[in-house]
Design an enzyme around this catalytic site. Structure first.
Site, PDB file in Angstrom:
ATOM      1  CG  ASP A 123      34.201  40.890  41.881  1.00 51.71           C
ATOM      2  OD1 ASP A 123      34.291  41.906  41.156  1.00 51.71           O
ATOM      3  OD2 ASP A 123      34.042  39.739  41.416  1.00 51.71           O
TER       4      ASP A 123
ATOM      5  CE  LYS B 276      46.836  32.439  30.567  1.00 54.15           C
ATOM      6  NZ  LYS B 276      46.222  31.613  31.620  1.00 54.15           N
TER       7      LYS B 276
ATOM      8  CB  SER C  17      47.434  34.710  34.826  1.00 50.63           C
ATOM      9  OG  SER C  17      47.191  33.373  35.084  1.00 50.63           O
TER      10      SER C  17
END
Length: 399
Positions: free
Chosen positions: A316, A330, A305
């Site tokens: 990224d 999740k 999460s």
């Protein structure tokens, strides 16, 4: 993550941490009646006149024939539990009034308690102390790790559930609770005064070679300030690099993880969400506090999460190296809608995406360097091989 946590997850005993593993939203909306969905005169749907008559019929059968007494409140809650469970989503659920009070405390990260962790020993039939938080009433009294709690205010706790024991120990700040403890076969009574306790969710340590090591155990409302303090300490210590440990972190508040991302990421997208109608909400970073030291992030299957939002953004933007194993996966967001009586429902409302547009739900985030945790090595020699690999890699970057 505390190294010991690689083998068992402690119930946050007397602090009553009803672990809200995987709530990302924490946004509370109040429903004040008047919704056509809830009016009994609406034709069709789950709430129809015919279905209400059917429910009343079955309720009367339970009251008449069930072999034990059952309250209307329990039956009413049961209807709500069942309604939410019907969608088949483990994150969409109903909270009774009492459960919502506990959840609210979890979200805030501040509890009325004595400052100890509790776990259940099913063989013994009693809960026992598994940890004590420094600076709390428990740490200042004669309570030791391994003590069995056999009575609370004189009430025997044998074969009580952990939740029930915790509920008995909880109470308003300033009130007292008497614990009867069994230590090595000897009983002793300890009187402890409850107080407001801030759960430690961030831990800072300066390792050899000026490597900062920060562990975030979950993302509560209080985590932002605790992380900011740890980051300030890192700078005061003139640390040369950072190992950020997110192993076993089940997530928490979206607002909190966004705040922490703003302390680390370059300018750009942090995360964005999309609901089933295509509505998109974006969370961006101004880049004013971009972290520029060598960075390694530890992750595993327990990182979920909000942890994945932070780890995914770091990956990224390529500002750190992820080490460990694939995260939980999740990539969905929940919101909490409260009702006027204090009960509430938590509903999955949208998906979230990393800065590069990845939804990791059911997939997880893969580490840059895969390192399986060696449990035998840890048990036998107290060596965390994943942490050792992180130290090795960040040391090379520092050099």
């Amino acid at each position: 993550m505390n190294n010991k946590g690689k083998f068992k997850y402690f119930a946050l005993g007397m602090l009553v941490a009803t672990l809200w593993f995987f709530i990302i939203g924490g946004i509370v909306l109040c429903i004040r009646g008047g919704l056509s969905l809830l009016r009994p005169d609406v034709e069709g749907g789950a709430v129809s006149e015919q279905n209400l008559e059917k429910m009343e019929y079955f309720q009367n059968l339970l009251h008449t024939y069930y072999y034990e007494d059952i309250s209307d409140e329990e039956l009413a809650d049961g209807v709500m539990y069942g309604l939410m469970e019907t969608v088949g989503d483990p994150y969409t659920c109903y909270y009774s009034v009492e459960e919502m009070k506990e959840l609210s405390a979890d979200i805030e990260g501040i509890f009325h308690g004595i400052g100890a962790y509790l776990e259940m020993d099913y063989d013994a039939g009693y809960a026992k102390i598994s940890g004590v938080i420094d600076g709390t009433p428990a740490s200042q009294s004669d309570i030791k790790v391994g003590d069995y709690i056999i009575k609370v205010d004189g009430v025997d706790t044998y074969e009580m559930t952990l939740t029930d024991v915790v509920a008995m120990i909880r109470g308003d700040a300033g009130t007292q609770v008497v614990l009867t403890l069994n230590r090595g076969g000897e009983e002793r009574e300890v009187t402890v005064t409850r107080q407001n306790i801030e759960t430690p969710t961030v831990k800072y340590e300066l390792l050899d070679n000026d490597i900062a090591y920060i562990t975030i155990t979950e993302f509560d409302d209080i985590t932002t300030a605790q992380f900011a303090e740890a980051k300030n300490q890192l700078e005061a210590d003139n640390a040369k690099g950072l190992i950020l440990d997110l192993r076993g972190n089940p997530g928490g508040s979206l607002a909190t993880v966004v705040d922490i991302c703003e302390m680390m990421l370059p300018e750009g997208m942090i995360v964005y969400t999309e609901d089933k109608y295509g509505n998109r909400v974006e969370y961006k970073c101004d880049g004013e506090n971009e972290f520029t030291l060598p960075l390694v992030v530890l992750i595993d299957g327990g990182s979920a999460s909000a942890s994945e939002i932070l780890a995914g953004a770091i990956k990224d933007y390529k500002i750190g190296t992820l080490i460990g194993t694939t995260t939980y996966g999740k990539g969905i967001v929940q919101k909490i809608f409260s009702y006027e009586d204090g009960s509430a429902v938590k509903i999955t409302v949208s998906k979230y995406y990393t800065p590069n547009g990845y939804n990791i739900h059911g997939v997880g985030i893969e580490p840059d360097v895969i390192v399986e945790f060696d449990g035998d090595l840890y048990l036998e020699e107290d060596i965390d091989n994943q942490l050792q690999k992180a130290i090795e890699i960040i040391s090379e970057e520092i050099e």
